[in-house]
Design an enzyme around this catalytic site. Structure first.
Site, PDB file in Angstrom:
ATOM      1  N   ASP A  76     -35.434  17.901 -14.246  1.00  0.00           N
ATOM      2  CA  ASP A  76     -34.394  17.760 -13.232  1.00  0.00           C
ATOM      3  C   ASP A  76     -33.363  18.846 -13.480  1.00  0.00           C
ATOM      4  OD1 ASP A  76     -31.971  16.323 -14.802  1.00  0.00           O
ATOM      5  OD2 ASP A  76     -33.818  15.317 -15.375  1.00  0.00           O
ATOM      6  N   ASP A 165     -28.236   8.829  -8.333  1.00  0.00           N
ATOM      7  CA  ASP A 165     -27.854   8.958  -9.742  1.00  0.00           C
ATOM      8  C   ASP A 165     -26.636   8.075 -10.002  1.00  0.00           C
ATOM      9  OD1 ASP A 165     -26.898   9.751 -12.222  1.00  0.00           O
ATOM     10  OD2 ASP A 165     -27.056  11.897 -11.818  1.00  0.00           O
ATOM     11  N   GLU A 167     -24.249   6.593 -12.949  1.00  0.00           N
ATOM     12  CA  GLU A 167     -23.827   6.722 -14.345  1.00  0.00           C
ATOM     13  C   GLU A 167     -22.347   7.067 -14.395  1.00  0.00           C
ATOM     14  OE1 GLU A 167     -25.300  10.364 -16.312  1.00  0.00           O
ATOM     15  OE2 GLU A 167     -26.071  10.988 -14.346  1.00  0.00           O
TER      16      GLU A 167
END
Length: 280
Positions: A76, A165, A167
């Site tokens: 990634d 994503d 986080e």
């Protein structure tokens, strides 16, 4: 194909001091400047701040001959990797890549278009990802922005469903509010693309910020962050298995200068293609 019918890996990109996003203001309830997010930036912070998720940090570069690097390896990337030679990446045996596209409803990664197009031309199966900013706007608004700026999907043998994503702290939100935000993102993304969004997170973040919610396990494939030398990752409560796994943030791949996140997919090449094309 059921959304959660597959499972496996990912890796993170190191921060670069020359990042143009670093000069942007820090959003409320976040220590990550807008535009500076990437897969794994909050991994260590979340592991220290939240409930522990048993793991061992993998600090060495992944050998090209290592056992984890030879089974449907992936990467990634974001603008932190700079200019990438995707021909060399393909020749190195990389089977898939997730590429940063967007954040919030205002930011698009400056190298997304180049990375996404060049990966496609080299026939690397790839997908875009959105770095979530739940404190800045609603989930549906961010999903719509993502879909309009790189998160779209087509059945062309080369495009994975988009990835969300999650986080970097809970952004001051309760577990119920975070669940609602995620579900709003999922519903809006699916309405725009027909696909189930992939969810990237660590056990620490998911267990803490969603309260170990099981509500997405039948909807979204899991992209788990767990940097370890173990043969398999720890996964968040509420998910029965993983589809992608980010196992290292310090990998090395021909065509990329410096460290790059290394990932794995939990199936055969035929299953990866089936996930890309949404076929059983």
């Amino acid at each position: 194909m059921a959304a959660a019918a597959l499972a496996l890996g990912a890796v993170l990109a190191p921060a670069v001091s020359a990042d143009p996003a670093a000069a942007q203001p820090t959003p409320p309830n976040s220590t990550i400047p807008l535009g500076a997010g990437y897969m794994g930036i909050g991994y260590t912070q979340d592991g220290a701040a939240f409930a522990p998720d048993t793991r061992t940090l993998r600090l060495e570069a992944e050998s090209a001959a290592g056992p984890l690097a030879t089974q449907l390896p992936g990467i990634d990337v974001s603008h932190y990797q700079g200019t990438i030679n995707w021909s060399s990446v393909k020749a190195a045996g990389i089977k898939f890549a997730y590429i940063k596209a967007t954040e919030s409803t205002t930011y698009t990664d400056p190298l997304f278009s180049a990375n996404y197009g060049n990966a496609h031309s080299q026939k690397v199966i790839r997908g875009g990802y959105h770095f979530a900013r739940p404190n800045l706007s609603g989930g549906a608004a961010q999903a719509n922005y993502f879909a309009a700026h790189g998160g779209t999907w087509s059945r062309d043998n080369l495009t994975l469903p988009g990835m969300l994503d999650l986080e970097g702290g809970c952004y001051g939100m309760s577990t119920s509010a975070m669940r609602t935000w995620i579900l709003d993102f999922y519903n809006a993304y699916k309405a725009k693309t027909s696909r189930d969004v992939v969810i990237y997170t660590s056990p620490s973040w998911w267990n803490t910020c969603t309260g170990s919610w099981s509500g997405m396990s039948a909807r979204s494939p899991l992209f788990v962050a767990h940097w370890t030398t173990a043969a398999s990752p720890s996964i968040p409560a509420g998910f029965p298995y993983w589809t992608f796994w980010q196992y290292s943030s310090t990998g090395s791949v021909s065509g990329i200068s410096g460290a790059v996140d290394r990932d794995r997919f939990s199936g055969t090449e035929a299953r990866l293609l089936a996930l890309a094309n949404n076929t059983a």
